[in-house]
Write an enzyme that holds these catalytic residues in place. Structure first.
Site, PDB file in Angstrom:
ATOM      1  N   LYS A 164     -25.509 -23.515 -24.244  1.00  0.00           N
ATOM      2  CA  LYS A 164     -26.629 -24.402 -23.880  1.00  0.00           C
ATOM      3  C   LYS A 164     -26.892 -25.305 -25.080  1.00  0.00           C
ATOM      4  O   LYS A 164     -27.554 -24.913 -26.036  1.00  0.00           O
ATOM      5  CB  LYS A 164     -27.864 -23.547 -23.561  1.00  0.00           C
ATOM      6  CG  LYS A 164     -28.842 -24.173 -22.599  1.00  0.00           C
ATOM      7  CD  LYS A 164     -29.446 -25.486 -23.024  1.00  0.00           C
ATOM      8  CE  LYS A 164     -30.609 -25.334 -23.984  1.00  0.00           C
ATOM      9  NZ  LYS A 164     -31.125 -26.649 -24.448  1.00  0.00           N
ATOM     10  N   GLU A 224     -30.796 -17.434 -35.682  1.00  0.00           N
ATOM     11  CA  GLU A 224     -30.556 -18.191 -36.932  1.00  0.00           C
ATOM     12  C   GLU A 224     -31.609 -19.285 -36.950  1.00  0.00           C
ATOM     13  O   GLU A 224     -31.540 -20.223 -36.163  1.00  0.00           O
ATOM     14  CB  GLU A 224     -29.149 -18.814 -36.932  1.00  0.00           C
ATOM     15  CG  GLU A 224     -28.007 -17.823 -36.792  1.00  0.00           C
ATOM     16  CD  GLU A 224     -27.886 -16.869 -37.954  1.00  0.00           C
ATOM     17  OE1 GLU A 224     -28.357 -17.214 -39.056  1.00  0.00           O
ATOM     18  OE2 GLU A 224     -27.349 -15.779 -37.765  1.00  0.00           O
ATOM     19  N   CYS A 246     -30.772 -26.831 -41.904  1.00  0.00           N
ATOM     20  CA  CYS A 246     -31.555 -25.604 -42.049  1.00  0.00           C
ATOM     21  C   CYS A 246     -31.582 -25.162 -43.508  1.00  0.00           C
ATOM     22  O   CYS A 246     -32.571 -24.619 -43.977  1.00  0.00           O
ATOM     23  CB  CYS A 246     -30.985 -24.517 -41.157  1.00  0.00           C
ATOM     24  SG  CYS A 246     -29.229 -24.296 -41.371  1.00  0.00           S
ATOM     25  N   GLU A 274     -41.358 -26.427 -42.798  1.00  0.00           N
ATOM     26  CA  GLU A 274     -40.050 -27.072 -42.627  1.00  0.00           C
ATOM     27  C   GLU A 274     -40.257 -28.442 -41.979  1.00  0.00           C
ATOM     28  O   GLU A 274     -40.794 -28.543 -40.878  1.00  0.00           O
ATOM     29  CB  GLU A 274     -39.143 -26.214 -41.739  1.00  0.00           C
ATOM     30  CG  GLU A 274     -37.730 -26.773 -41.667  1.00  0.00           C
ATOM     31  CD  GLU A 274     -36.826 -26.002 -40.710  1.00  0.00           C
ATOM     32  OE1 GLU A 274     -37.282 -25.656 -39.609  1.00  0.00           O
ATOM     33  OE2 GLU A 274     -35.659 -25.768 -41.075  1.00  0.00           O
TER      34      GLU A 274
HETATM   35  P1  NAD Z   1     -35.481 -25.823 -31.311  1.00  0.00           P
HETATM   36  O1  NAD Z   1     -35.918 -24.423 -31.577  1.00  0.00           O
HETATM   37  O2  NAD Z   1     -36.504 -26.788 -30.869  1.00  0.00           O
HETATM   38  O3  NAD Z   1     -34.341 -25.854 -30.183  1.00  0.00           O
HETATM   39  C1  NAD Z   1     -33.136 -25.146 -30.316  1.00  0.00           C
HETATM   40  C2  NAD Z   1     -32.562 -24.892 -28.937  1.00  0.00           C
HETATM   41  O4  NAD Z   1     -33.460 -24.057 -28.215  1.00  0.00           O
HETATM   42  C3  NAD Z   1     -32.375 -26.149 -28.091  1.00  0.00           C
HETATM   43  O5  NAD Z   1     -31.182 -26.018 -27.363  1.00  0.00           O
HETATM   44  C4  NAD Z   1     -33.582 -26.114 -27.154  1.00  0.00           C
HETATM   45  O6  NAD Z   1     -33.366 -26.764 -25.921  1.00  0.00           O
HETATM   46  C5  NAD Z   1     -33.771 -24.631 -26.948  1.00  0.00           C
HETATM   47  N1  NAD Z   1     -35.134 -24.222 -26.580  1.00  0.00           N
HETATM   48  C6  NAD Z   1     -36.299 -24.867 -26.787  1.00  0.00           C
HETATM   49  N2  NAD Z   1     -37.329 -24.140 -26.310  1.00  0.00           N
HETATM   50  C7  NAD Z   1     -36.799 -23.011 -25.788  1.00  0.00           C
HETATM   51  C8  NAD Z   1     -37.358 -21.847 -25.163  1.00  0.00           C
HETATM   52  N3  NAD Z   1     -38.677 -21.689 -24.974  1.00  0.00           N
HETATM   53  N4  NAD Z   1     -36.514 -20.870 -24.778  1.00  0.00           N
HETATM   54  C9  NAD Z   1     -35.181 -20.967 -24.977  1.00  0.00           C
HETATM   55  N5  NAD Z   1     -34.602 -22.042 -25.548  1.00  0.00           N
HETATM   56  C10 NAD Z   1     -35.406 -23.046 -25.965  1.00  0.00           C
HETATM   57  O7  NAD Z   1     -34.744 -26.271 -32.630  1.00  0.00           O
HETATM   58  P2  NAD Z   1     -34.100 -27.688 -32.933  1.00  0.00           P
HETATM   59  O8  NAD Z   1     -35.212 -28.661 -33.170  1.00  0.00           O
HETATM   60  O9  NAD Z   1     -33.072 -27.996 -31.920  1.00  0.00           O
HETATM   61  O10 NAD Z   1     -33.327 -27.402 -34.302  1.00  0.00           O
HETATM   62  C11 NAD Z   1     -33.930 -27.453 -35.540  1.00  0.00           C
HETATM   63  C12 NAD Z   1     -34.179 -26.049 -36.053  1.00  0.00           C
HETATM   64  O11 NAD Z   1     -32.955 -25.316 -36.091  1.00  0.00           O
HETATM   65  C13 NAD Z   1     -34.696 -26.060 -37.471  1.00  0.00           C
HETATM   66  O12 NAD Z   1     -35.758 -25.154 -37.575  1.00  0.00           O
HETATM   67  C14 NAD Z   1     -33.501 -25.582 -38.277  1.00  0.00           C
HETATM   68  O13 NAD Z   1     -33.815 -24.980 -39.502  1.00  0.00           O
HETATM   69  C15 NAD Z   1     -32.846 -24.640 -37.335  1.00  0.00           C
HETATM   70  N6  NAD Z   1     -31.440 -24.411 -37.685  1.00  0.00           N
HETATM   71  C16 NAD Z   1     -31.097 -23.206 -38.199  1.00  0.00           C
HETATM   72  C17 NAD Z   1     -29.776 -22.958 -38.572  1.00  0.00           C
HETATM   73  C18 NAD Z   1     -29.363 -21.621 -39.120  1.00  0.00           C
HETATM   74  O14 NAD Z   1     -28.179 -21.326 -39.106  1.00  0.00           O
HETATM   75  N7  NAD Z   1     -30.282 -20.802 -39.584  1.00  0.00           N
HETATM   76  C19 NAD Z   1     -28.823 -23.959 -38.402  1.00  0.00           C
HETATM   77  C20 NAD Z   1     -29.209 -25.183 -37.865  1.00  0.00           C
HETATM   78  C21 NAD Z   1     -30.532 -25.404 -37.495  1.00  0.00           C
END
Ligand code: NAD
Length: 495
Positions: free
Chosen positions: A190, A265, A300, A398
């Site tokens: 997804k 993650e 991240c 963040e």
């Molecule tokens: P996000 O949490 O908004 O979304 C991530 C994914 O989750 C998307 O595909 C989104 O559609 C989905 N999503 C949103 N709400 C949901 C719900 N209620 N239930 C299930 N899925 C849902 O994050 P983002 O804005 O896409 O990404 C940025 C974040 O990702 C930052 O916090 C960053 O630090 C983190 N990140 C972490 C790593 C790591 O390896 N630790 C790597 C890259 C990014």
């Protein structure tokens, strides 16, 4: 092949973009025909209509994945053969490097020089690494009563859903699908609604490589699709990369449904400590700038907090500002651009609101702080704040954008205390010439990765990647990642 801006523009104008979901071996629209617009953040132009999957598509994909898994055409393939198919998949990703990089750049605003050299090759390397590893690891014959034979084996977990973010769309997806597929699972990917294009394209390449139908499916859509997968009673594992806030919801969905394995993650606010005996202050300044401004700060592990000793602060700040100027925003399709566009309007507004907050809470703006208008797109200057104390919102939360908070400390104990005073624990760095200090400080930093005299080094697949505290659980990359996608089994045979 190296292309010019004009050649990339030409290629972009000829690109056919697939926007449909990939379920049971073919591309298809949602049953209710719902779509959403995929926009290029660098220009505001629409790239494609993307299928917004609903419950019906989730049900079909999970049912298909379960059938494909149970049929054994993938999970029961000899690891050598599974590895061969996955190596073909990796080779196809490499073969389509420029096309995938272009999709990623148009979709997420990332510089083409990065997507061609880091994101897509990184995904191919990840796939290849797990494909090569999978026929070289085995189980254990455990010591047991001589009347028994005791085997400890790892088996594929079943149906794995991977919900991934937009900042490194293809790379973060590969960190999930490569180990999950190598271990023999059926995977449902997804992608983020902000960057679905490469995931959708990958599905056809997976099929071309010979991955059986139902083993690699892609469901574009929003958080509702992620939620339906996380709540599904027939999904065995939910591997998530994204924000800590959504990670907490997903942990709850796992508990509310079938106690599926949930791997998270999550976010970070990583400290980068520069001690007075830093071996090369200019290098430290360049690394600190790259640590926050690479990928528009949408990382991240972004080194978003620089902790600088008061005695070297002035010289460091002047070198840092100089280094930051290498990251001025430009057209992502231009190979000379080192900083592209912010992914979408929501993220852009969020970053600008943090810049306002930084100023209103007393931060001293040293550099940037403004939006810039390249092609009516969403661009923000590299921004640096000198912060009077570590309690400012921009020092604690963040931002996920090109905003660096500099915090001054007096002694090592203060630095470690400030570094660890965070709900996150993803990355951390320390700069010192003293070997013992390097070891002592690394041990005390509560983070999944610690860099010494560098920042964000190490694309090698050998290192586990993940966080302490609210930066998540489990690890991507390395053989440890396979633990996420397998169940341990003990088999005891009475002789
Ligand atoms: P996000 O949490 O908004 O979304 C991530 C994914 O989750 C998307 O595909 C989104 O559609 C989905 N999503 C949103 N709400 C949901 C719900 N209620 N239930 C299930 N899925 C849902 O994050 P983002 O804005 O896409 O990404 C940025 C974040 O990702 C930052 O916090 C960053 O630090 C983190 N990140 C972490 C790593 C790591 O390896 N630790 C790597 C890259 C990014």
């Amino acid at each position: 092949m190296t292309r010019t801006l004009a050649q990339w523009q030409q290629l972009a104008s000829e690109l056919t973009i697939e926007g449909r979901a990939f379920i049971a071996g073919s591309y298809r629209q949602a049953a209710d025909q719902r779509t959403f617009s995929c926009l290029n953040p660098a220009t505001g132009q629409k790239l494609a209509d993307i299928t917004w999957c609903g419950q019906e598509e989730v049900e079909l994909a999970v049912k298909t994945a379960r059938q494909a898994f149970t049929a054994g055409s993938w999970s029961e393939l000899a690891p050598l053969e599974r590895g061969r198919i996955l190596k073909r998949f990796a080779a196809l990703i490499r073969h389509h490097n420029d096309e995938l990089a272009l999709l990623e750049t148009l979709d997420a605003g990332k510089p083409i020089s990065d997507t061609t050299s880091v994101d897509v090759p990184g995904a191919a390397y990840c796939m290849e690494w797990f494909a090569e590893a999978i026929d070289k690891i085995g189980g254990e014959v455990a010591p047991v009563d001589p009347k028994l034979l005791g085997l400890v084996t790892r088996e594929a977990i079943g149906v794995v859903a991977a919900v991934v973010p937009w900042n490194f769309p293809i790379l973060m997806a590969s960190w999930k699908f490569a180990p999950a597929l190598a271990a023999g699972n059926a995977l449902i990917l997804k992608p983020s609604e902000k960057s679905p294009l490469t995931a959708i394209r990958l599905a056809a390449l997976a099929q071309e490589a010979g991955i059986p139908d139902g083993i690699f499916q892609v469901l574009p859509g929003g958080g509702d699709v992620g939620k339906q997968l996380a709540l599904h009673m027939d999904v065995d594992c939910l591997a998530f990369t994204g924000s800590t806030a959504v990670g907490k919801l997903i942990a709850g969905y796992g508990a509310q449904s079938n106690l599926k394995r949930v791997w998270l993650e999550l976010g970070g606010k990583s400290p980068n400590i520069i001690l007075p005996d830093c071996p090369d202050l200019s290098q430290a300044a360049r690394s600190a700038a790259a640590g926050i401004f690479y990928n528009m700060g949408e990382m991240c592990t972004a080194g978003s907090r620089v902790l600088i000793h008061k005695d070297i602060k002035e010289r460091f700040l002047s070198e840092l500002q100089q280094a930051a100027k290498n990251f001025y925003p430009g057209d992502p399709l231009d190979p000379a651009t080192s900083m592209g566009a912010i992914v979408d309007q929501i993220q852009y507004d969020k970053v600008l609101s943090y810049i306002d907050k930084g100023q209103s809470e007393g931060g001293r703006l040293l550099l940037g702080g403004k939006a810039t208008h390249v092609q009516q797109g969403l661009f923000i200057e590299p921004t640096i704040f000198d912060c009077p104390n570590p309690q400012l919102s921009i020092c604690r939360e963040e931002i996920f954008g090109p905003v660096l908070s500099v915090i001054t400390f007096d002694n090592l104990e203060d630095a470690i205390q400030i570094a660890n005073d965070s709900e996150y624990g993803l990355g951390a760095a320390v700069w010192t010439s003293d070997l013992s200090t390097a070891h002592r400080v690394s041990r005390r930093l509560r983070a999944g990765t610690v860099w010494v005299n560098c920042y964000d080094e190490g694309g090698d697949m050998n290192f586990p990647f993940g966080g302490f505290k609210q930066s998540g659980n489990g690890r991507d990359k390395s053989l440890h990642a396979l633990e996420k996608y397998t169940e341990l089994k003990s088999t005891l045979i009475k002789l």
